[in-house]
Every structure is written in structure tokens, then in C-alpha cells.
Design a protein around this motif. Structure first.
Motif, mmCIF file in Angstrom:
data_model
loop_
_atom_site.group_PDB
_atom_site.id
_atom_site.type_symbol
_atom_site.label_atom_id
_atom_site.label_comp_id
_atom_site.label_asym_id
_atom_site.label_seq_id
_atom_site.Cartn_x
_atom_site.Cartn_y
_atom_site.Cartn_z
ATOM 1 N N VAL A 46 -24.142 40.039 25.231
ATOM 2 C CA VAL A 46 -25.501 40.400 25.626
ATOM 3 C C VAL A 46 -25.572 41.868 26.046
ATOM 4 O O VAL A 46 -24.546 42.528 26.199
ATOM 5 C CB VAL A 46 -25.990 39.497 26.782
ATOM 6 N N LYS A 47 -26.814 42.348 26.225
ATOM 7 C CA LYS A 47 -27.051 43.720 26.662
ATOM 8 C C LYS A 47 -27.991 43.698 27.868
ATOM 9 O O LYS A 47 -28.566 42.659 28.207
ATOM 10 C CB LYS A 47 -27.669 44.542 25.536
ATOM 11 N N THR A 50 -31.381 42.302 27.005
ATOM 12 C CA THR A 50 -31.448 41.005 26.329
ATOM 13 C C THR A 50 -32.500 40.129 26.999
ATOM 14 O O THR A 50 -32.648 40.114 28.223
ATOM 15 C CB THR A 50 -30.077 40.311 26.368
ATOM 16 N N ARG A 222 -33.433 41.006 20.278
ATOM 17 C CA ARG A 222 -32.928 41.081 21.650
ATOM 18 C C ARG A 222 -32.868 39.708 22.316
ATOM 19 O O ARG A 222 -32.479 39.583 23.476
ATOM 20 C CB ARG A 222 -33.808 42.014 22.485
ATOM 21 N N VAL A 224 -31.552 35.612 22.572
ATOM 22 C CA VAL A 224 -30.252 34.969 22.388
ATOM 23 C C VAL A 224 -30.401 33.454 22.246
ATOM 24 O O VAL A 224 -31.403 32.878 22.656
ATOM 25 C CB VAL A 224 -29.290 35.268 23.558
ATOM 26 N N THR A 262 -36.302 39.527 31.251
ATOM 27 C CA THR A 262 -35.096 40.355 31.269
ATOM 28 C C THR A 262 -34.697 40.660 32.712
ATOM 29 O O THR A 262 -35.476 40.459 33.648
ATOM 30 C CB THR A 262 -35.331 41.691 30.542
#
Length: 380
Positions: A46-47, A50, A222, A224, A262
Motif C-alpha cells: 500500500v501507499k 491508498t 489507489r 485495494v 485515506t
């Protein structure tokens, strides 16, 4: 001077990395903020930006939206909700919550907004098999988080209004359903659909640019996959794909479990309770107070003793006793059953956010307990 000790802050990363390396988590985003400091750590697939399904963390956001309308005197805490939701007028209550549906008695009073916010509205998650649970199955009053059924708001309210309550209004904490009723109330009271109302009155003012009831096509890169552990093997199984239930707008947006968000959006929401930039200080104090009586705590909760060290405000759990290093009296927040958590701690000037893809019950989740333990030990 830093509000965190760096080598202790590193333990947050190591705790989450351990769970990713072991295969328990595909990935995790953690965020800690105190004062002007913000520390974000990312491990796995992940970022920082995400987008996650935050499921029941939708509840406090919807509660904040309700308080916006209370401050404007559009809604009042102790007025019956039937002014806007006539489908719920003249409720009847089961003589026995686990008994037959035709044995009822008139409710002592109508359901109020305060009842919805504190989950004392009379219907919700009731343990065990019962006729009322079977009758309410289509209305998703229990079960894993998913966007609402294909029923419209009007259809859902009509069916709900045909069911008896499990308990008298105002008497028992019953999880979940009060938030979906609240979502319908906010839509009717504001004259807007719930997504538009929250976008204009909560997300927009706080700069929550990625929070919504679905993920638009331009942001799916972005998003998941969501996973649920197999109850027998413990292995992760796909619960919802990237192009699954949250990739399109729901027919009935769920104020109980429908939002995606987020880490930075949730930081903005968590900070708003410290800076009072969405709600007044008086509203924040009211929303984050413990509204349950000792008797209600003794009779309620997910399991016996659940409310021994916590209470319930408006859409948030409130810590009342320090039984762990991350349980400061006055700390408040809520968690998402699909693997997310948020809390704001005014005494420590702390906001914490944990976002994962693994569904779990927070009190039994090693990543949840390890994140909050490492978060608090990192404070200077």
C-alpha cells in the motif's frame, strides 16, 4: 521539541512490518499526529494515499454530520425522528427479544435522534438466532460490512417500520442499525442524498478529498482488495475486489459502514475534534461524553464486560478507565471491522489512524493492539 521519541517511533514500523512479513497483513498504513507533527509509515503493498474501506468508522463521521444539523437547529437531540421518518411512528416492542414477532407491547415513546446516536433506538445486532433477526436479515442489521442492499431508502424504512423493536427506546445499547436510520434521517432533514450532504457539510470543510461511499473509476488504481480470514484455516480469502461492491455508488448509502477513505482524510477528521473547526467546543464535548448508564453497560456490549472500561458517546466509543497503555480516560474513536481504526486523545493531543485490508474484531486483532501499544509508547 518533538512530541515523539524517534527510536520508540521506529517500533510502530517494526510492529506492522512483522505482521506483513508473517503474511498476517498484505499491507498497512499508520499515521500518528501530535501538535504540528505528523508521522506516516507504510508497509507492504500500500501507499500513503491508498483508499481503504473504513466500514464502521463511517458511524462517527455520520454522527458529526448530525451534530452539524443540531447546531443549525434543523434537528434536536430529543425530538422524535418521525417528523422526517414517519415510517417509524408508533413503534411496538417485542415482549421477549428472542420470542415470536406477534407478541408485542406499545413502545413507551418514539425514537429520538439521541437514541440513534447512542444506539439506544431499540433495534440492532441481537446475539443468537431469533425470529426478529430472521425477519431483519434483508435489512442488514447484522453481518459483515457491505454496502446496503438494493432497497432504496424509502423501501428500507418501510420494511424497518413494519418490524417490532427488540427493546424499549432509550433502554439498551444495540449496535449498528441506529446509524443506518441516522443516514436516512440526515438525507431527509437536509433534502439531499446522504453522500452529497456529507460531502458538502463534512468532507468539503475538512478537506477530506477521497472520502465517499464508492471509489470513482479514476481512483481505482489507489484502491485495494479487502480480505477476510477463513474461520477454520486462518488463511486470507478475498472479501471484496477492487472492482467489487465499493466501485459503484450504492442505492442506499450506509451511514453504518459504507465509506471509503485515506489516512490523511481521517487525520483531518480526527484533528477536527481538537481544533473545533467543524463543530463547536460544546458539540464536541457532548458528542464525546459517555452517555450510557451503569445498568445499560451491564446489559449491553459485544461480550460480557465490554463496557467495563469504556462508554459510548455519539457514534464513538469513549475510554473510561486505563486498563492498557493505550487507554487514556477521555480518549475516543471507533474502528472498522474490515481492518481499520481511528482515535483522538485530547489529553495527549494525539490522533492515530491504522488502515489495513484484513477484517478482524479489534479487541482480538494483534495488528490493532500492537499499533496502539507502539503508538503510545512512542510519545515523549
Amino acid at each position: 521539541m518533538s512530541r515523539f521519541v524517534q527510536h520508540r517511533l521506529d517500533r510502530v514500523h517494526h510492529a506492522m512490518a512483522r505482521h506483513v512479513d508473517s503474511g498476517l497483513l498484505p499491507g498497512a498504513v499508520t499515521l500518528l499526529s501530535s501538535g504540528d507533527e505528523v508521522h506516516v509509515d507504510v508497509v507492504g503493498n500500500v501507499k500513503r494515499d491508498t483508499i481503504f474501506r473504513i466500514s464502521s468508522m463511517t458511524k462517527p463521521i455520520a454522527a458529526a454530520g448530525a451534530m452539524v444539523l443540531v447546531e443549525e437547529c434543523v434537528l434536536r437531540l430529543d425530538d422524535p425522528v418521525t417528523e422526517f421518518l414517519p415510517e417509524l411512528a408508533n413503534p411496538r416492542v417485542l415482549e421477549d427479544p428472542a420470542g415470536p414477532l406477534d407478541r408485542t407491547t406499545p413502545a413507551h415513546r418514539e425514537i429520538t435522534l439521541r437514541d440513534l446516536l447512542t444506539f439506544r433506538n431499540g433495534i440492532g445486532m441481537l446475539p443468537g438466532d431469533s425470529p426478529i433477526n430472521e425477519a431483519a436479515a434483508e435489512l442488514r442489521t447484522a453481518g459483515p460490512p457491505k454496502p446496503m442492499t438494493q432497497l432504496t431508502v424509502d423501501q428500507w424504512l418501510k420494511k424497518l417500520g413494519e418490524l417490532p423493536l427488540m427493546h424499549q427506546p432509550g433502554t439498551r445499547w444495540l449496535y449498528n442499525t441506529g446509524s443506518d436510520i441516522l443516514g436516512a434521517l440526515l438525507a431527509r432533514a437536509s433534502g439531499q442524498d446522504l453522500g452529497t450532504f456529507l460531502s458538502e457539510r463534512v468532507f468539503g470543510p475538512l478537506g477530506m478529498v477521497d472520502t465517499a461511499f464508492s471509489v470513482p473509476a479514476g481512483k481505482l488504481d489507489r484502491f485495494v482488495v479487502s480480505y477476510m480470514p477463513n474461520l477454520q484455516t486462518g488463511e486470507l480469502e478475498v472479501y471484496d475486489e477492487i472492482d467489487g461492491a465499493w466501485s459503484r455508488p450504492p442505492v442506499f448509502p450506509s451511514a453504518a459502514a459504507g465509506l471509503v477513505s485515506t489516512a490523511d482524510d481521517l487525520l483531518a477528521f480526527g484533528r477536527s475534534f481538537l481544533g473545533h473547526d467543524l463543530l463547536s467546543r460544546a458539540s464536541v464535548t457532548t458528542m464525546t461524553a459517555d452517555h450510557l448508564t451503569p445498568r445499560q453497560k451491564a446489559e449491553s456490549g459485544f461480550f460480557p464486560g465490554y463496557f467495563d472500561n469504556r462508554g459510548w458517546g455519539f457514534g464513538v466509543a469513549v475510554t473510561t478507565r486505563r486498563d492498557n497503555i493505550y487507554e487514556t480516560p477521555g480518549r475516543f474513536g471507533w474502528d472498522g471491522g474490515l481492518g481499520t481504526s481511528w482515535a483522538t486523545d485530547p489529553a495527549e493531543d494525539l490522533v492515530g489512524v491504522l488502515l489495513t485490508q484484513r477484517a478482524d474484531f479489534p479487541d482480538h486483532s494483534k495488528p490493532y493492539r500492537d499499533f496502539w501499544t507502539s503508538a503510545y509508547q512512542a510519545l515523549a
